[in-house]
Design an enzyme around this catalytic site. Structure first.
Site, PDB file in Angstrom:
ATOM      1  N   GLU A 224      -7.088  -5.953  -6.686  1.00  0.00           N
ATOM      2  CA  GLU A 224      -6.627  -5.014  -7.709  1.00  0.00           C
ATOM      3  C   GLU A 224      -6.739  -5.642  -9.097  1.00  0.00           C
ATOM      4  OE1 GLU A 224      -2.721  -4.370  -6.101  1.00  0.00           O
ATOM      5  OE2 GLU A 224      -3.648  -3.787  -4.204  1.00  0.00           O
TER       6      GLU A 224
ATOM      7  N   GLU B 169      -3.828  -2.947   0.024  1.00  0.00           N
ATOM      8  CA  GLU B 169      -3.957  -4.323   0.476  1.00  0.00           C
ATOM      9  C   GLU B 169      -4.476  -4.431   1.909  1.00  0.00           C
ATOM     10  OE1 GLU B 169      -1.439  -3.263  -1.370  1.00  0.00           O
ATOM     11  OE2 GLU B 169      -1.342  -4.604  -3.097  1.00  0.00           O
TER      12      GLU B 169
ATOM     13  N   PHE C 132       0.556 -10.429  -5.733  1.00  0.00           N
ATOM     14  CA  PHE C 132       1.799 -11.191  -5.554  1.00  0.00           C
ATOM     15  C   PHE C 132       1.934 -11.554  -4.079  1.00  0.00           C
ATOM     16  CE2 PHE C 132       2.594  -9.382  -9.625  1.00  0.00           C
ATOM     17  CZ  PHE C 132       3.502 -10.222 -10.254  1.00  0.00           C
TER      18      PHE C 132
ATOM     19  N   ASP D 224       4.348 -11.648  -2.260  1.00  0.00           N
ATOM     20  CA  ASP D 224       5.236 -10.738  -1.536  1.00  0.00           C
ATOM     21  C   ASP D 224       4.440  -9.665  -0.811  1.00  0.00           C
ATOM     22  OD1 ASP D 224       8.050 -11.315  -3.296  1.00  0.00           O
ATOM     23  OD2 ASP D 224       6.169 -11.634  -4.322  1.00  0.00           O
ATOM     24  N   PHE D 225       3.267  -9.327  -1.344  1.00  0.00           N
ATOM     25  CA  PHE D 225       2.506  -8.221  -0.767  1.00  0.00           C
ATOM     26  C   PHE D 225       1.734  -8.643   0.483  1.00  0.00           C
ATOM     27  CE2 PHE D 225       1.854  -6.902  -5.503  1.00  0.00           C
ATOM     28  CZ  PHE D 225       3.210  -6.702  -5.647  1.00  0.00           C
ATOM     29  N   ILE D 226       1.773  -9.921   0.828  1.00  0.00           N
ATOM     30  CA  ILE D 226       1.128 -10.300   2.094  1.00  0.00           C
ATOM     31  C   ILE D 226       1.824  -9.602   3.260  1.00  0.00           C
ATOM     32  CG2 ILE D 226       0.307 -12.532   1.265  1.00  0.00           C
ATOM     33  CD1 ILE D 226       2.504 -13.802   3.082  1.00  0.00           C
TER      34      ILE D 226
ATOM     35  N   HIS E 275       9.028  -9.667  -5.938  1.00  0.00           N
ATOM     36  CA  HIS E 275       7.912 -10.305  -6.656  1.00  0.00           C
ATOM     37  C   HIS E 275       8.142 -11.797  -6.838  1.00  0.00           C
ATOM     38  CE1 HIS E 275       6.580  -6.248  -7.649  1.00  0.00           C
ATOM     39  NE2 HIS E 275       5.522  -6.724  -8.266  1.00  0.00           N
TER      40      HIS E 275
END
Ligand SMILES: Cc1ncc(C[n+]2csc(CCOP(=O)(O)OP(=O)(O)O)c2C)c(N)n1
Ligand SMILES: Cc1ncc(C[n+]2csc(CCOP(=O)(O)OP(=O)(O)O)c2C)c(N)n1
Ligand SMILES: [Mg+2]
Ligand SMILES: [Mg+2]
Lengths: 341, 336, 341, 336
Positions: free
Chosen positions: C44, C75, C98, C100-102, C144
């Site tokens: 992104e 994602e 970020f 966190d988005f994994i 985040h």
């Protein structure tokens, strides 16, 4: 096989009733659903099919398909829905068929459910139970055999339960349902048919209280879920070899009853930690660290960790068989440790 | 943003590439899959096969109709119910059986099993035991094909249950944005395990790809000629750089969700099963047509079956007598 | 600040060039992309925007938006796409904004990318790099600010890299890109502006080789990512207090260079493990266990673990500040340990 | 399977509930959000506010048009750009500012900050910093409402960027299958951060909900009366048990993606920004209409603004002088 608090319910004759672990879980759910109309169950094939493991058979007949609800194959979607429902007056129990599929709900569980209460300054609550499975040995290959409870154990805001007997399963499930937090309940697929004593009276086992499944003096075997059964089997073999093993079951990886673990090892001065997840960066690492820190001066050798081999679980039986901890492995490790010192 | 293409051009169901030989070839594949799966059923019920077996019986026209339009270097991704796709794309029964039994001679040296057959030589990116799990992978293979300009297309097979998985929509959006040569083949066999798809699927299935601007068609999945014709158009179009497509195939699985699913009355009736088997059997319909059109005689078709039967005997025998991998292999191939 | 293999490239005068950690990563990517046309970047706002942290600024100008590709906010979708592309001839570098988005890509990474090679019996490969971030302290609140590298470290089939200096970042990124496996590269958001020596010559740092960032005798500080900088700061404070600290950076949590960690602790007999993830069931547990096992008879007290406090990261500055390990914390812990014995 | 409802009934944009007072109330809310956000900008650029600030300026008509149709016990979920939604649903500016500054008096005792304002008293389930992260939650609140029969509806606000997230489609499928009273409000402000939505969004946005059988409409998001009227219909319908709906609102954010995003020329032109601000400002358009229709005089509107300004002064002052939570609070409220 019981915590001090639970002794009373274990003693009477009524305690002689036997259930399988699957039946114990279903009974806990049924009793709680009768008590509390806010409880709903949702997941794939949970209603008429009663789940692929048949654990919930009959519940939809008793409670209707309005409370035992079949969902599309949308793990993230229905988990998110359950979180919102939990915030607004219901108490959902979400079924994730195989523990491997929790990979699809990590955002909903770790970024949403686990954090809602804290981020809102304590205002919203998420009383949600997620039931899922763990464990290999079913020749189900790499995407249906993992034990990924370490992921959730790492996330503050979640509680993680791993029952090892029918008695514990029922009592822990009751506490999970009555808890106002998101609780993940991991069931070993290979244990559904395991039988054990389950009293008919209502009881609940608090989350965060370890249980000494067998007393012993020479070595502590800390084990989770079905590894408790493996440890108990190994303990019998050790007994024949003249070694007295204590088997401690934390029952919940979070909250974690550090004290019971540490006190046991202070007594025995040797410890093996056995968990069916990958040992690397897994549950065994935390439990071993807690023991190594808390009982440092009592240990006469390093805590030994036994977990799944660090490979994707293979399909082929002779390969799969060497990836999971066995009684023999635990027995040999323990005997080696007791001989060495 | 691309336009939504919703029109479906009605063409004759016989396609230029499908001369008499091609049809016999398709028949041979369909019969091969059917007989392969019968053997799997047999091995499984005789407790010779470990794990789970999800049979493709009843759905043969889909895999064969589609794969008969593909080059051997085109890609497919498959599902838990994947034997048919793998065979249709060119896998050999002996190594398939070997894999199903966990033997070293199997396509994955026994490490994958029934739900993970994969084979670079036939463009098979792998069966997948996560519902919807391969939609991104298939789309990515199309991305490579376009980027590398090798003219390949990629076919993503999935059951209608995968319509529940969000990643399918993420993948279709990417495919259409980047005009990738990927065909999404939705095998609607009416059930997600033990639940009728109408209880899990709101709205209009074809509307879903179309909302992303993807050309979408529906075809009778029991009519191999219709599947083949529709696939040929969509594959040609994708190969020509005109972007992704979606093909909805109406079909039915004759057996249980897996071999162990034997008491099915609580989710579907014996009559329903019987109706499909007697009226809509893809192999029966196709052989009737071949005979009626004088493209083959009943005797010819029978001899093909007999031929396949003995090939299957040999393949099963090969697999049964093949050795297991050595336990020391367990730590091999974790990393490349 | 270098492994033995790397010494040669560190010595010459050319090594005096300074880059920030962000620049070092970009340079590694740019050099590899010039060398290998199969490499594409996707994520992104990676193209014209050069990511939200501006780490990739200018790459789309050099390589075109065909190779530096903006994606939708999908994602799981674009990670899946990248896996398929990696299997079929490309070498994608995926950007997850970020860390966190994994949580959204766990299925794609753990159930797909990590297992494809093994499940196919070694036939298909997934040469993919996932770049993402970790680290708190930016007042970004609970969704985040996480450092979730323990999740990936737990999964066989993945490799996990945590650079702590610009020099390491460049050399490790080169190895990550050249590796035929899925590699996750965690970058601490707070370190992008950190400057350091980066030689102009081509070099790569092998994955799985720890680095002794500073030598010392009294205590070993094992630290990852930005915690290496914290440990180095603490080591200076300790020096003033007359304590000689060795700082060891594993650089990759998997593969893990156990030997270097253990050997250091055998020398110093005291260890603190510092990682910015949650300590509970996290990276500190594994590293502490490896040390406790490997250097058991050399340790004069338990390995101490310092990680993020076990709470969702709060927004409010005075709250957030107490959740992350600081130089002061490490200093005090180390001084306490050195005094005690 | 449910039918796909695609028809959009064109109604007059003034709705029965919106008498003169209601309009003034809406004006007050919109001006309040604008002035609130100006203060946020000011606090942020003066380095008094930690973290990130995503301003809602330019989009006020959406939050106000929608929330003015809701009961105070109806639910909303919000986004990283959430101040407008929270205020429109009834949050008080002083406690909002306090939260933005991380103070104990804030809605979340400082633990949430700008991206996580939540408040049970106004039905605010929480802003969410994961794009698409609240689609399930909003759907679940609607599930509870239906189950408990309390007549509430749930509104899920999200930016068009969330169209990229699969969980949105999973949620919409569930909502339509179970006919839940949830309204999905897509605020298409043209950009996903620094990328034009046309580069990330294939096909037809309204086709997406419609494919799931969800009634979907599009409305001018700068016209608060139009938003209000459309929302009123959809909310009434949901409350009456007729199921979910989707409302696409075309709008524009005047400022950067966040306050720090000041050099925007590389992704959008100054002219484009200028055009929206001068021609399509929701507050300007609405005040012109109020005046032209003699529902308010310019002086009245000015005095409302002045009133709000001094309320904002007080609110900011309150927040600035409020104490931080004690560091010992850090371990409170991890568990209920
Ligand atoms: C993500 C995920 N959820 C659930 C399952 C369990 N599961 C395996 S097959 C199946 C049903 C799939 O239905 P469909 O996609 O229609 O394929 P079919 O079996 O009918 O061919 C389910 C729910 C899974 N494998 N993966
Ligand atoms: C899952 C996820 N991916 C990426 C981000 C980073 N991010 C924050 S806002 C944003 C753009 C959102 O665009 P849109 O949904 O249109 O909302 P807008 O900012 O325009 O209001 C992105 C990519 C995120 N917060 N969550
Ligand atoms: Mg199906
Ligand atoms: Mg936007």
């Amino acid at each position: 096989m019981s915590t001090p608090e639970m002794k009373s319910v274990m003693e009477p004759a009524a305690a002689q009733r036997e259930l399988t672990l699957g039946e114990a879980i279903k009974e806990a759910l049924a009793e709680e659903m009768r008590r509390d109309p806010r409880i709903v169950i949702m997941g794939e094939d949970v209603a008429e099919a009663g789940t692929v493991f048949k654990v919930l058979s009959g519940l939809s007949a008793e409670f209707g398909t309005d409370r035992v609800i079949d969902t599309p194959i949308s793990e993230a979607g229905f988990t998110g829905l359950a979180i919102g429902a939990a915030m607004t007056g219901l108490r959902p129990v979400v079924d994730i068929m195989f523990g491997d599929f929790i990979a699809l709900v990590m955002d909903q569980m770790a970024n949403q459910a686990a954090k809602v209460h804290y981020m809102s300054g304590g205002k919203w609550k998420v009383p949600l139970v997620m039931r899922t499975t763990l464990g290999a040995s079913r020749r189900s290959a790499a995407q249906h055999s993992q034990s990924l409870h370490a992921w959730f154990s790492h996330v503050p805001g979640l509680k993680v339960v791993l029952p090892s007997t029918p008695f514990d399963a029922k009592g822990l499930m009751k506490s999970a349902i009555r808890d106002d937090n998101p609780v993940i309940f991991f069931e070993d697929k290979m244990m559904y048919k395991l039988k054990g004593n389950v009293p008919a009276e209502d009881y609940a086992i608090p989350l965060g209280v370890a249980d000494i499944k067998r007393s012993g003096d020479d070595i502590t075997l800390v084990a989770t879920s079905s590894m408790v059964q493996v440890a108990l089997g190994a303990a019998k073999m050790l007994e024949d070899a003249g070694i007295s093993a204590e088997v401690v079951d934390p029952r919940t990886t979070w909250p974690l009853d550090e004290e019971t673990l540490v006190e046991s090892v202070k007594k025995t001065s040797r410890a093996i930690v056995i968990d069916e997840g990958y040992a690397r960066y897994g549950v065994t690492a935390e439990l071993a660290s807690v023991i190594a820190e808390g009982a440092f001066h009592y240990l006469d050798q390093p805590v030994k960790r036994i977990g799944a081999m660090h490979v994707p679980i293979p399909f082929s039986p002779p390969l799969e068989d060497v990836t999971v901890p066995t009684e023999q492995m635990v027995f040999e490790a323990a005997r080696g440790m007791c001989r060495r010192s | 943003m691309a336009n939504t293409k919703t029109s479906v051009s009605k063409q004759s169901s016989s396609s230029p590439d499908s001369g008499p030989d091609a049809y016999i070839q398709m028949y041979r594949k369909m019969a091969g899959i059917r007989l392969f799966e019968e053997r799997v059923n047999d091995l499984y019920t005789r407790a010779l096969m470990p794990g789970l077996a999800h049979l493709y019986i009843g759905e043969e026209a889909v895999a064969v109709g589609i794969c008969s339009t593909l080059r051997s270097d085109d890609y497919i991704t498959s599902t838990h119910r994947g034997h048919g796709h793998c065979l249709a794309k060119g896998a050999a029964p002996d190594r398939m059986f070997a894999e199903l039994l966990g033997k070293e001679a199997g396509y994955c040296r026994g490490k994958g099993g029934s739900m993970h057959i994969a084979d670079p030589d036939t463009g098979n990116l792998g069966a997948n035991a996560i519902v919807g799990g391969s939609t991104g992978i298939a789309t990515g293979a199309a991305f490579s094909a376009k980027r590398l300009g090798n003219g390949r297309v990629s076919v993503c097979f999935f059951g209608e249950g995968a319509l529940g998985q969000g990643v399918l929509y993420e993948s279709m959006n990417l495919a259409q944005l980047w005009k990738l040569p990927v065909i999404y083949v939705c095998e609607n066999n009416t059930y997600n395990e033990y639940t009728h798809y109408s209880e899990t699927t709101a709205g209009d299935v074809l509307g879903r790809p179309r909302a992303f601007g993807i050309l979408a068609e529906r075809v009778d999945g029991q009519d191999v000629r219709a599947v083949h014709a529709a696939a040929q158009r969509l594959v040609d179009r994708a190969r020509a750089g005109e972007g992704p497509a979606f093909l909805l195939c109406d079909t039915y699985r004759y057996r249980g969700h897996h071999v162990g699913d034997v008491s099915r009355e609580y989710y579907r009736s014996k009559q329903e099963e019987q109706k499909w088997m007697s009226e809509r059997d893809p192999i029966g319909l196709f052989s009737d047509w071949l005979i009626a059109e004088h493209r083959a005689t009943a005797a010819q078709l029978q001899s093909i079956s007999a031929e396949i039967q003995s090939a299957m005997d040999a393949a099963v025998q090969f697999a049964l007598s093949a050795p297991y991998p050595d336990p020391s292999e367990v730590q091999q191939d974790v990393y490349a």
